[in-house]
Design a protein around this motif. Structure first.
Motif, PDB file in Angstrom:
ATOM      1  N   GLN A 185       0.829  -1.206   0.000  1.00 54.40           N
ATOM      2  CA  GLN A 185       0.000   0.000   0.000  1.00 54.40           C
ATOM      3  C   GLN A 185       0.856   1.246   0.000  1.00 54.40           C
ATOM      4  N   LYS A 186       2.059   1.131   0.539  1.00 54.40           N
ATOM      5  CA  LYS A 186       2.959   2.277   0.532  1.00 54.40           C
ATOM      6  C   LYS A 186       4.403   1.794   0.520  1.00 54.40           C
ATOM      7  N   ASN A 187       5.314   2.744   0.460  1.00 48.65           N
ATOM      8  CA  ASN A 187       6.732   2.407   0.395  1.00 48.65           C
ATOM      9  C   ASN A 187       7.236   1.795   1.694  1.00 48.65           C
ATOM     10  N   PHE A 188       8.223   0.921   1.567  1.00 41.73           N
ATOM     11  CA  PHE A 188       9.028   0.551   2.729  1.00 41.73           C
ATOM     12  C   PHE A 188      10.406   1.164   2.498  1.00 41.73           C
ATOM     13  N   SER A 189      11.219   1.191   3.538  1.00 37.44           N
ATOM     14  CA  SER A 189      12.505   1.863   3.345  1.00 37.44           C
ATOM     15  C   SER A 189      13.670   0.912   3.573  1.00 37.44           C
ATOM     16  N   ILE A 190      14.728   1.169   2.837  1.00 32.12           N
ATOM     17  CA  ILE A 190      15.963   0.394   2.951  1.00 32.12           C
ATOM     18  C   ILE A 190      17.042   1.392   3.321  1.00 32.12           C
ATOM     19  N   SER A 191      17.782   1.118   4.390  1.00 32.92           N
ATOM     20  CA  SER A 191      18.869   2.052   4.702  1.00 32.92           C
ATOM     21  C   SER A 191      20.161   1.303   5.007  1.00 32.92           C
ATOM     22  N   TYR A 192      21.260   1.898   4.595  1.00 34.73           N
ATOM     23  CA  TYR A 192      22.584   1.325   4.797  1.00 34.73           C
ATOM     24  C   TYR A 192      23.389   2.226   5.728  1.00 34.73           C
ATOM     25  N   ASN A 193      24.099   1.612   6.640  1.00 33.23           N
ATOM     26  CA  ASN A 193      25.037   2.345   7.478  1.00 33.23           C
ATOM     27  C   ASN A 193      26.363   2.462   6.713  1.00 33.23           C
ATOM     28  N   LEU A 194      26.902   3.685   6.658  1.00 31.53           N
ATOM     29  CA  LEU A 194      28.063   3.927   5.798  1.00 31.53           C
ATOM     30  C   LEU A 194      29.380   4.006   6.565  1.00 31.53           C
ATOM     31  N   ASP A 195      29.375   3.632   7.850  1.00 30.89           N
ATOM     32  CA  ASP A 195      30.579   3.766   8.671  1.00 30.89           C
ATOM     33  C   ASP A 195      31.799   3.086   8.059  1.00 30.89           C
ATOM     34  N   ALA A 196      31.576   1.978   7.353  1.00 32.98           N
ATOM     35  CA  ALA A 196      32.706   1.227   6.812  1.00 32.98           C
ATOM     36  C   ALA A 196      33.259   1.835   5.516  1.00 32.98           C
ATOM     37  N   TYR A 197      32.637   2.885   5.018  1.00 26.03           N
ATOM     38  CA  TYR A 197      33.078   3.461   3.731  1.00 26.03           C
ATOM     39  C   TYR A 197      33.891   4.727   3.929  1.00 26.03           C
ATOM     40  N   GLN A 198      34.791   4.967   2.992  1.00 30.82           N
ATOM     41  CA  GLN A 198      35.611   6.182   3.053  1.00 30.82           C
ATOM     42  C   GLN A 198      34.842   7.340   2.430  1.00 30.82           C
ATOM     43  N   ASP A 199      35.132   8.533   2.922  1.00 27.07           N
ATOM     44  CA  ASP A 199      34.432   9.726   2.458  1.00 27.07           C
ATOM     45  C   ASP A 199      34.424   9.869   0.941  1.00 27.07           C
ATOM     46  N   LYS A 200      35.546   9.599   0.309  1.00 24.68           N
ATOM     47  CA  LYS A 200      35.648   9.803  -1.145  1.00 24.68           C
ATOM     48  C   LYS A 200      34.734   8.832  -1.918  1.00 24.68           C
ATOM     49  N   ASP A 201      34.394   7.716  -1.323  1.00 29.51           N
ATOM     50  CA  ASP A 201      33.514   6.741  -1.991  1.00 29.51           C
ATOM     51  C   ASP A 201      32.037   7.014  -1.715  1.00 29.51           C
ATOM     52  N   ILE A 202      31.793   7.522  -0.524  1.00 27.32           N
ATOM     53  CA  ILE A 202      30.401   7.695  -0.080  1.00 27.32           C
ATOM     54  C   ILE A 202      29.576   8.535  -1.056  1.00 27.32           C
ATOM     55  N   ASP A 203      30.218   9.572  -1.597  1.00 27.54           N
ATOM     56  CA  ASP A 203      29.498  10.477  -2.502  1.00 27.54           C
ATOM     57  C   ASP A 203      28.975   9.790  -3.768  1.00 27.54           C
TER      58      ASP A 203
END
Ligand SMILES: [Zn+2]
Length: 582
Positions: A429-447
């Motif tokens: 009936q509506k959206n569900f959400s998917i979220s990832y924790n980015l702690d393991a990624y480097q700043d230059k990759d996150i973008d």
């Protein structure tokens, strides 16, 4: 001129000079008899086109995630066919969007109804000038405006646009709607629009459904497809079934009209059990807020699996569709042991061509045979009424209350960044959400990261979102499937189509470029000439960006064109060229 006289004049004109051109019904015998129960004005709206009305889509027909809110009028396979105002009124809304209705025009009439004309190639001269000015003011191709009721008045029959293929249109046609003053779309045929239809609807499949885990159909507690035996004159019968307990039925049926091969929708379904009405589906009107519940009305899993839309002729939990009426026991039949019953389904198209199917039922409380297959991996329950969290390695999937229609078991696995969230077989009936924790990624990759759904055999990642909040990246979707945290480091591509750098383009009408992005997709684009914004129309289906020199905003001899295109994670490309004009 008073409204009444204008209408008279137009009608006389049609009858005198073009009796066959407008395929419209004015007060014929058939209609006067129908109009007794039809509350809609019959002689108010004229055809929006000068060509005969042949439909490639009917009102409320079953589409992907929605009921069709209008009729699709064929335009001889080409764009640019004149579109006329259906009645006197004022332009109350103009919307231009890349997707959906593309270029759409809304005209509100003194009787409170609004007519809608969508997927237009362009607007009539008066409206085109009005909207171009707004586009240049806002520096955007996509715009939406609600003109005042004194700003853009139109007369019945006035040229207001040209048919096209803009937005989410799969071929040239005019999408035409009539809405009431509560924005509810109503079947335009109820206002006297006529398309030749002497063919009966076809019934292609019938299914029987157990209501609960006690009911039996042919000894089994699962959905059964029934063998259809066609007979003459649209009368079908199925093989006799045995059943016990509460059962319901589903049907696959479509209508065809005389002059087109398109499979269109029905206008009415009615079911009867031993002579008692069980349920009706009347496809005459609905609200946009309920159109998504189409996925509850059809058997969504079968649709996704076989591309076949079974219309369920019983009302399940949390189905608020107003199209379904006249319910007895929510459409279910109660079958007792040692009885003989008959269930009948009657379907109708708008011209009252009918077809029916009769299902003989022998009541038998026998032994329950084992089920064909069990889904052993579906161990995670999504609750209908409470928030459900599914935890991956560095990810969380959240289903808020009222996302699923009923408590649903799904399979769920994860491996590193990939989430295997069953397959797309459960309507939401509506959206569900998917979220990832980015702690393991480097700043230059996150973008460069985005959340993608993996599509098809080759598991091609397709962008669904990249909303950043602190160390979390999230996206929302209504479809189950496999998801991955993907990375897009490649900027969009921009290619000139009909010109080269440093050329004279004096005799050119259009400036054309093609833009594309391999990974996350195009988010926005901006074109300037000598630093000044120019309007470029974008068609996502072809990737074409087109400027019309007739806008007359390019008046210099030497012109520096700059086009900047940005993808959904923010990678951008710039295209520079010089061209000359005089
Ligand atoms: Zn349409």
């Amino acid at each position: 001129m008073p409204k009444y006289l204008l209408l008279r004049a137009v009608q006389i004109n049609i009858f005198a000079f073009m009796p066959k051109v407008f395929n419209f019904l004015f007060l014929t015998l058939i209609y006067t008899s129908l109009s007794a129960q039809n509350p809609y004005p019959q002689d108010y709206f004229q055809s929006p086109m000068d060509i005969p009305i042949i439909l490639s889509g009917s009102f409320a027909e079953l589409r992907s995630n929605h009921f069709h809110s209008g009729i699709d009028i064929k335009t001889k396979g080409k764009e640019g066919v004149k579109v006329n105002a259906s009645a006197d009124g004022y332009v109350s809304r103009i919307k231009i969007s890349h997707f959906g209705y593309g270029k759409a025009l809304y005209i509100t009439h003194p009787n409170g109804y609004t007519t809608v004309y969508a997927h237009l190639q362009k607007f009539g001269p008066k409206i085109e000038g009005f909207i171009k000015k707004l586009q240049y003011d806002k520096e955007s191709f996509e715009v939406e405006t609600f003109p005042k009721n004194t700003e853009l008045l139109v007369d019945q029959g006035e040229l207001v646009g040209y048919s096209g293929n803009t937005g989410g249109s799969g071929g040239p046609h005019l999408h035409f709607e009539i809405r009431d003053n509560q924005e509810r779309p109503i079947n335009p045929m109820l206002f006297g629009v006529k398309a030749k239809d002497s063919k009966r609807p076809r019934i292609t499949n019938v299914y029987a459904y157990p209501r609960d885990d006690q009911a039996l159909i042919n000894g089994k507690n699962e959905v059964q497809q029934l063998r259809l035996i066609p007979a003459a004159n649209g009368v079908y019968q199925t093989e006799k079934i045995t059943a016990y307990g509460e059962i319901g039925f589903g049907i696959v049926s479509y209508d065809q009209q005389d002059l087109a091969p398109n499979k269109n929708g029905l206008s009415h379904i009615k079911t009867r059990f031993n002579g008692t009405d069980k349920l009706e589906v009347d496809f005459k009107r609905f609200s946009f807020s309920e159109t998504k519940h189409l996925n509850r009305f059809i058997d969504y899993a079968v649709y996704k699996d076989k591309n076949r839309r079974i219309q369920k002729l019983f009302l399940e939990k949390n189905n608020p569709l107003s199209l379904i009426t006249n319910l007895d026991n929510n459409g279910y039949c109660k079958i007792e042991d040692s009885t003989f019953s008959v269930y009948k389904i009657l379907v109708k198209d708008f011209d009252d061509n009918t077809a029916s199917v009769r299902i003989p039922i022998h009541g038998l409380n026998g032994e329950m045979l084992p089920k064909a297959k069990e889904n052993n991996t579906a161990k995670h329950t999504i609750s209908e009424s409470a928030t459900t969290y599914l935890q991956g390695q560095n990810s969380t999937v959240t289903f808020y209350p009222n996302t699923v229609y009923e408590d649903t078991n799904i399979s769920f696995k994860y491996s590193a960044d990939t989430l295997f969230l069953d397959v797309d077989r459960v309507p939401m009936q509506k959206n569900f959400s998917i979220s990832y924790n980015l702690d393991a990624y480097q700043d230059k990759d996150i973008d460069h990261l985005y959340i993608a759904r993996l599509y098809g055999y080759y598991k091609k990642p397709s962008y669904i979102g990249a909303t950043r909040k602190g160390n979390e990246l999230s996206a929302r979707t209504k479809t189950l499937g496999s998801f991955v945290l993907a990375s897009d480091t490649e900027a969009p591509k921009i290619k000139p189509v009909n010109f080269q750098n440093k050329k004279w383009l004096s005799n050119y009408r259009y400036l054309k470029l093609k833009i594309s992005d391999k990974e996350s997709g195009i988010s926005n684009y901006r074109a300037t000439v000598n630093g000044k914004w120019i309007l470029m129309e974008y068609d996502y289906k072809t990737g074409m960006l087109v400027h019309d020199f007739n806008d007359e905003v390019i008046n210099e001899t030497t012109n520096n064109l700059k086009v900047i295109v940005t993808d959904n994670v923010g990678n951008s490309s710039t295209f520079d060229a010089v061209f000359y004009r005089k």
